[in-house]
Write a protein that holds these residues in place. Structure first.
Motif: not given
Lengths: 210, 284
Positions: B114, B230-231, B233-235, B237
């Motif tokens: 990630i 932010m990297q 965050r997508i994981v 979510e």
């Protein structure tokens, strides 16, 4: 020769659009990090002296100083060693690119607004923003379906143009606003084609895997 | 949504605002399912009942609690060292349980995948054995003796090396990382992540850093942390369920998940429901 300088913020989608175009066109740019959040450095007197509108990104290339993203994209395409393919030479292709470039910086901004509110908002009602974003995605989805029937893989022709690059971040980052890609198969396939271009780079929120 | 009835969650302190942000107008936000209003003077009240919440201020943050926290906020010794750079990174909203965010922060195994090129690089994917424990005397979870091969361990560094890390969970919705400082090996950089649980599956997070770094610009330090966050965050979510399961058999941990296992066990012992799959069952 001095390299172009890009004043940018890593989490900003517009800044990424320009980083992506520069990388695809083969232009090495010097990046300057602007503390947009939480520092609001783009509203500081020092930055406003360079960019009176107080926005990122800002591209400086010798005597050329650009504050508008569409101008940055076309400038990079014109000056980069791999850039010329992103600007069609014929009137028909040019017309389509300009039309979709205008779409990218008008209707498509709904995606950017939904993303900002999802990340930096604090209990904002996201539903109207997401509805506007999905409406814009449908327009692009329909265009890409129509293009595929003509044998074209991109919004303005059979090769990726500056308009495709302007549109890519909004779609790729839409999961930041909880908009899934499953409902947009043509956009998904188009995004895969963009990912395959030489010099493609990601930003936080766009996984390297896909 | 309405306020949770989970007494464990209600009796904790939560960061709800940065003290350098308040403007003239009251701010509205949400805590544990209920809308709250933060006045310009730092007072916090419920918008549902009008009652005032307990508040305290520390590290440039305003903390609030609906209940009666059994103890004062924990201490961060590094925050009292005056030669450090203090870097508050700004609030980021995530559509996930705050507990999921804490657990992801504890995880080292995802670094090469990630945070590629920053906190890890393939093929250096092994998480060497480390120790994790619930410290009963202070009621905190710690993971010690953690090492990981990182390609760029801090904003000052360009080369890759093994980093030495210690993780600390001083409260259910707070997680910390201590990192041997690359430019001063006898000191530890301290990074804390404070979660504001807004709803069971919605939270805001603010990272604060106390760093020994005399060369990087403030914007560079912020950039380093924000890109990583932010990297993540997508994981976070995209983890399912959005709430954290505490049942030991619900997910299958590996040896690298030792800190997560200790964290989940500690939360279960406390009886916390808000933001867990048990909270979902109670609400159903």
């Amino acid at each position: 020769m001095t390299r172009p300088v890009l004043w940018n913020y890593d989490l900003d989608d517009a800044s990424y659009t320009v980083r992506l175009m520069a990388s695809l066109a083969g232009v090495d740019v010097d990046l300057r990090a602007v503390d947009v959040y939480p520092g609001a450095e783009h509203h500081s007197p020092g930055y406003l002296a360079r960019h009176p509108l107080g926005r990122v990104p800002l591209l400086e290339d010798g005597v050329v100083q650009l504050r508008q993203v569409p101008a940055m994209l076309t400038h990079l395409a014109r000056t980069g060693p791999r850039g010329t393919g992103f600007l069609p030479a014929d009137p028909v292709g040019t017309a389509a690119v300009e039309d979709w470039l205008a779409f990218a910086f008008r209707d498509w901004l709904a995606l950017s607004a939904a993303r900002s509110a999802s990340i930096f908002g604090d209990g904002v009602d996201l539903d109207p923003l997401r509805a506007a974003a999905i409406a814009a995605l449908r327009v692009a989805e329909d265009r890409l379906v129509a293009q595929s029937l003509l044998g074209s893989g991109f919004v303005a022709g059979s090769a990726a143009s500056v308009a495709d690059i302007a549109l890519f971040p909004g779609f790729a980052l839409s999961r930041d606003s909880n908009i899934d890609h499953d409902a947009f198969p043509a956009l998904r396939n188009w995004a895969r084609r963009i990912r395959a271009l030489e010099g493609f780079v990601t930003m936080p929120g766009i996984p390297d895997y896909h | 949504m309405t306020r949770t009835d989970d007494p464990v969650a209600l009796n904790e302190w939560y960061a709800v605002a940065s003290l350098d942000e308040p403007g003239a107008a009251p701010q509205t936000t949400r805590l544990l399912g209920e809308d709250i209003e933060i006045g310009p003077g730092g007072g916090v009240r419920s918008l549902a009942t009008g009652e005032a919440l307990r508040t305290c201020e520390k590290w440039g943050l305003l903390f609030a609690s609906f209940g009666r926290p059994p103890r004062a906020l924990f201490d961060i010794a590094e925050a009292r060292e005056t030669d450090r750079r203090f870097v508050p990174c700004g609030w980021i909203t995530l559509r996930a349980s705050g507990l999921r965010v804490v657990e992801n922060f504890l995880d080292m195994a995802h670094f090469p995948f990630i945070h590629t090129g920053i906190l890890g690089t393939e093929p250096h994917t092994e998480v060497p054995q480390y120790a994790s424990e619930i410290r009963r005397d202070v009621d905190e979870v710690w993971a010690t003796n953690c090492t990981f091969f990182q390609s760029q361990i801090a904003a000052t560094e360009t080369g890759g090396d093994f980093v030495h890390l210690t993780y600390r969970v001083p409260a259910p919705f707070v997680v910390m990382l201590y990192r041997v400082c690359p430019s001063a090996p006898d000191r530890l950089d301290a990074i804390a992540l404070f979660l504001q649980p807004m709803e069971e599956t919605l939270c805001r997070a603010i990272p604060l850093m106390w760093l020994v770094d005399t060369s990087s610009t403030h914007a560079e330090l912020l950039r380093f942390e924000q890109v990583i966050f932010m990297q993540d965050r997508i994981v976070v979510e995209n983890q399912r369920p959005l709430r954290l399961p505490l049942e030991p058999r619900h997910e299958i941990p590996t040896r690298a998940d030792g800190s997560s296992v200790a964290y989940r066990r500690w939360l279960k012992e406390k009886g916390l429901r808000f933001g867990t799959t048990a909270g979902a069952e109670a609400a159903a």
